[in-house]
Design a protein around this motif. Structure first.
Motif, PDB file in Angstrom:
ATOM      1  N   VAL A  82      41.115  68.396  75.748  1.00 33.09           N
ATOM      2  CA  VAL A  82      42.133  67.798  74.883  1.00 33.09           C
ATOM      3  C   VAL A  82      43.084  66.902  75.659  1.00 33.09           C
ATOM      4  CG1 VAL A  82      44.045  68.316  73.309  1.00 33.09           C
ATOM      5  CG2 VAL A  82      41.980  69.718  73.266  1.00 33.09           C
ATOM      6  N   GLY A  83      43.459  67.344  76.842  1.00 34.93           N
ATOM      7  CA  GLY A  83      44.483  66.634  77.609  1.00 34.93           C
ATOM      8  C   GLY A  83      45.825  67.318  77.443  1.00 34.93           C
ATOM      9  N   SER A  84      46.732  67.018  78.335  1.00 33.21           N
ATOM     10  CA  SER A  84      48.061  67.618  78.269  1.00 33.21           C
ATOM     11  C   SER A  84      48.826  67.068  77.067  1.00 33.21           C
ATOM     12  CB  SER A  84      48.841  67.328  79.545  1.00 33.21           C
ATOM     13  OG  SER A  84      49.113  65.937  79.636  1.00 33.21           O
ATOM     14  N   GLU A  85      49.949  67.702  76.759  1.00 32.81           N
ATOM     15  CA  GLU A  85      50.779  67.253  75.642  1.00 32.81           C
ATOM     16  C   GLU A  85      51.249  65.823  75.873  1.00 32.81           C
ATOM     17  OE1 GLU A  85      54.355  69.176  72.908  1.00 32.81           O
ATOM     18  OE2 GLU A  85      53.602  70.221  74.678  1.00 32.81           O
ATOM     19  N   THR A  86      51.594  65.501  77.112  1.00 36.70           N
ATOM     20  CA  THR A  86      52.034  64.140  77.448  1.00 36.70           C
ATOM     21  C   THR A  86      50.911  63.138  77.234  1.00 36.70           C
ATOM     22  OG1 THR A  86      53.577  65.025  79.091  1.00 36.70           O
ATOM     23  CG2 THR A  86      52.997  62.696  79.271  1.00 36.70           C
ATOM     24  N   HIS A  87      49.695  63.512  77.626  1.00 32.07           N
ATOM     25  CA  HIS A  87      48.544  62.624  77.450  1.00 32.07           C
ATOM     26  C   HIS A  87      48.287  62.350  75.973  1.00 32.07           C
ATOM     27  CE1 HIS A  87      44.526  60.901  77.932  1.00 32.07           C
ATOM     28  NE2 HIS A  87      44.101  61.773  77.024  1.00 32.07           N
ATOM     29  N   VAL A  88      48.349  63.407  75.152  1.00 29.02           N
ATOM     30  CA  VAL A  88      48.117  63.253  73.709  1.00 29.02           C
ATOM     31  C   VAL A  88      49.169  62.322  73.102  1.00 29.02           C
ATOM     32  CG1 VAL A  88      48.141  64.463  71.491  1.00 29.02           C
ATOM     33  CG2 VAL A  88      46.935  65.463  73.441  1.00 29.02           C
ATOM     34  N   ASN A  89      50.432  62.530  73.462  1.00 31.80           N
ATOM     35  CA  ASN A  89      51.504  61.668  72.940  1.00 31.80           C
ATOM     36  C   ASN A  89      51.321  60.219  73.375  1.00 31.80           C
ATOM     37  OD1 ASN A  89      52.790  63.760  71.612  1.00 31.80           O
ATOM     38  ND2 ASN A  89      54.090  64.280  73.350  1.00 31.80           N
ATOM     39  N   SER A  90      50.856  60.019  74.602  1.00 34.33           N
ATOM     40  CA  SER A  90      50.608  58.654  75.102  1.00 34.33           C
ATOM     41  C   SER A  90      49.482  57.988  74.315  1.00 34.33           C
ATOM     42  CB  SER A  90      50.252  58.695  76.594  1.00 34.33           C
ATOM     43  OG  SER A  90      51.323  59.210  77.350  1.00 34.33           O
ATOM     44  N   MET A  91      48.432  58.765  74.018  1.00 33.54           N
ATOM     45  CA  MET A  91      47.318  58.246  73.216  1.00 33.54           C
ATOM     46  C   MET A  91      47.792  57.800  71.837  1.00 33.54           C
ATOM     47  SD  MET A  91      44.045  58.181  74.217  1.00 33.54           S
ATOM     48  CE  MET A  91      43.171  58.623  72.709  1.00 33.54           C
ATOM     49  N   ARG A  92      48.603  58.635  71.210  1.00 28.26           N
ATOM     50  CA  ARG A  92      49.106  58.302  69.874  1.00 28.26           C
ATOM     51  C   ARG A  92      49.970  57.048  69.916  1.00 28.26           C
ATOM     52  NH1 ARG A  92      50.918  64.525  68.413  1.00 28.26           N
ATOM     53  NH2 ARG A  92      48.843  65.295  67.828  1.00 28.26           N
ATOM     54  N   LEU A  93      50.823  56.975  70.924  1.00 22.59           N
ATOM     55  CA  LEU A  93      51.705  55.812  71.049  1.00 22.59           C
ATOM     56  C   LEU A  93      50.899  54.546  71.285  1.00 22.59           C
ATOM     57  CD1 LEU A  93      54.576  54.691  71.197  1.00 22.59           C
ATOM     58  CD2 LEU A  93      54.615  55.289  73.634  1.00 22.59           C
ATOM     59  N   MET A  94      49.860  54.648  72.119  1.00 20.34           N
ATOM     60  CA  MET A  94      49.025  53.484  72.421  1.00 20.34           C
ATOM     61  C   MET A  94      48.356  52.959  71.143  1.00 20.34           C
ATOM     62  SD  MET A  94      45.599  53.299  74.738  1.00 20.34           S
ATOM     63  CE  MET A  94      44.645  54.136  73.462  1.00 20.34           C
TER      64      MET A  94
END
Length: 513
Positions: free
Chosen positions: A6-18
């Motif tokens: 899944v990735g870390s919480e920060t990674h997931v948030n970065s994906m959504r923002l991108m």
């Protein structure tokens, strides 16, 4: 799961923002672009395709055209008579003179906007195929859906606004979802005589709002369900096209509404996943999966039948049994473990402390890598919330909670009355009041165990350096409580369970040696 899938919480948030930035840049005066599916949710799972929705701005849908005021080229009105819940026909009400309406179909003197014709025009001169409401490339790498928008919330989903009395979703999230309205995608009810002019009501934007509120544990449960579908259930030919990720998303929405948000924590991952997985088995077994926003729409109606129903149920139950026998344990084992911990807690209680086993072991789980969490409730300290309770026992320490200017869920402890002078070493004075310091309180206990067990402070707890040695004295009770439990079960006639308890006792004794 966090590091590898899944990735870390920060990674997931970065994906959504991108993807949000990409959508904003791609949108123009004609269409609004929305990345949906796994990528829009912040997940990059193996084998996921890219799902993109294009919401046309030249067409607008109204539930009641009489209240409409708009200058768009084409105005459509929902017509839901004799249509399955979750679907609608779109009646053409107003059309600009220069707008070519080549997607019209006439039925009983009325003109409707055809979703089938709408998709076919998009496919002209392209090497694409129809995939549900979408147009897709032949390799299955991307799906594109042309959508229509209704700016207001529709009556079919009105009960969702007031349905949930739990903390999820929050009022502000609900208002954001309602404010956006709903979308319509070009696909009808399979086999319907008017399938070509039926449209499915889509809550994709609202669903993105909901998933964005998930804790990371909720998101991991959702990802696990998707992996289960793709790598286990869908590998069987009979089950390949029966279930889709949207059904799994619906299940986790329902479970999230039912459970308190406080339960979705990493240490409860297996419990939460099994709750969702059990719901999936129930849904398949009884052929019922209610749409989250429009429960009148049973998405499993006429979907899972006959041999396919039996195969899907068989594979799901097989995985359920695997989880029981290899990871969680069968129901009797979990109950036995809980009872054993209760017996041990009672045995370790004394005049000064009440012992409570918490964490995974207290919940009945013996998961690899879990530490033993014990709570010791001090009987010589009494806490009052309003300070008016009689203080009659001279042997007790009386504290009062004080929550002014503190974050909800936290408090300060004011010392109201005590004859225990040793308590003063754990107190701090502030503005004329004496407060019990949690830092000094923990350090006091730490000093008694540090030299023997090499213990350390770990959040609200005191832990040994290995996660085992500090609770070495518990091992004696761990073994003894299994023996007592075995005797109790034997008296009750539970021969299989008492045999298991005695075996556990022997194993623990052997490990001690």
């Amino acid at each position: 799961m966090c590091q590898n899938i899944v990735g870390s919480e920060t990674h997931v948030n970065s994906m959504r923002l991108m993807h949000t930035v990409k959508d904003n840049v791609s949108s123009n005066t004609k269409v609004t672009v929305i990345t949906s599916g796994s990528f829009g949710e912040g997940l990059e799972l193996r084998g996921s395709d890219l799902d993109v929705m294009y919401v046309t701005k030249s067409i607008e849908v109204f539930e009641d055209f009489k209240t409409a005021y708009t200058t768009v080229y084409l105005c459509l009105e929902m017509e839901t008579d004799d249509v399955k819940p979750g679907f609608t026909q779109l009646l053409i009400e107003q059309i600009h003179t220069q707008f070519p309406c080549k997607h019209c179909e006439e039925h009983n003197g009325k003109h409707y906007f055809s979703g089938t014709s709408f998709k076919q025009e998009i496919m002209e001169n392209t090497d694409t195929i129809v995939h549900g409401p979408c147009v897709s490339d032949k390799e299955g790498k991307w799906d594109q859906a042309m959508c229509l928008h209704c700016r207001t919330w529709i009556s079919q989903a009105s009960q969702w606004i007031t349905r949930s009395n739990n903390s999820w979703p929050s009022y502000s999230v609900k208002q954001s979802i309602i404010k956006h309205g709903v979308l319509f995608v070009p696909i009808g009810v399979k086999g319907s005589p008017k399938e070509d002019i039926e449209w499915r009501i889509s809550f994709s934007v609202g669903e993105k709002f909901l998933i964005n509120t998930f804790t990371h544990t909720q998101l991991i449960c959702y990802a696990l369900l998707k992996i289960l579908l793709k790598d286990v259930i869908a590998t069987y030919a009979e089950c390949e096209n029966l279930l889709c990720s949207y059904f799994l998303k619906t299940i986790i929405f329902w479970v999230s509404e039912e459970l308190p948000q406080s339960i979705w924590k990493p240490e409860n991952l297996i419990h939460c996943f099994m709750r969702c997985f059990s719901r999936l088995i129930y849904s398949v077994d009884y052929s019922i999966c209610l749409h989250y926003f429009i429960p009148e729409n049973n998405m499993f109606e006429d979907k899972i039948q006959g041999h396919a129903h039996r195969e899907t149920k068989t594979k799901s139950l097989a995985l359920y049994r695997f989880m029981c026998f290899n990871i969680v344990g069968i129901e009797n084992h979990v109950k036995t473990l809980r009872l054993m911990n209760t017996v041990r807690d009672v045995m370790t209680n004394n005049n000064h402390y009440t012992t409570i086993t918490s964490g995974s072991f207290g919940e009945g789980f013996e998961l690899k890598g879990s530490d033993l969490d014990m709570m010791s409730e001090a009987k010589f300290i009494e806490v009052d919330t309003d300070g008016i309770k009689p203080r009659l026992n001279p042997n007790l320490i009386y504290l009062r909670t004080e929550t002014d200017d503190l974050k909800p869920g936290f408090t300060q402890m004011v010392v109201e009355l005590t004859d225990n002078q040793s308590l003063l070493q754990f107190c701090e004075k502030l503005n004329g009041k004496l407060y019990l310091s949690r830092t000094l309180f923990k350090k006091g206990f730490l000093g008694n165990t540090m030299n023997i067990y090499g213990s350390k402070i770990h959040g609200p707890s005191i832990s040994d350096k290995d996660g085992i040695k500090f609770f070495a004295y518990i091992i004696f009770f761990h073994s003894k409580s299994y023996k007592i439990l075995g005797i109790a079960l034997q008296l009750l006639g539970e021969s299989e369970s008492d045999r298991h308890a005695f075996k556990r006792s022997v194993k623990i004794d052997a490990d001690k040696r």
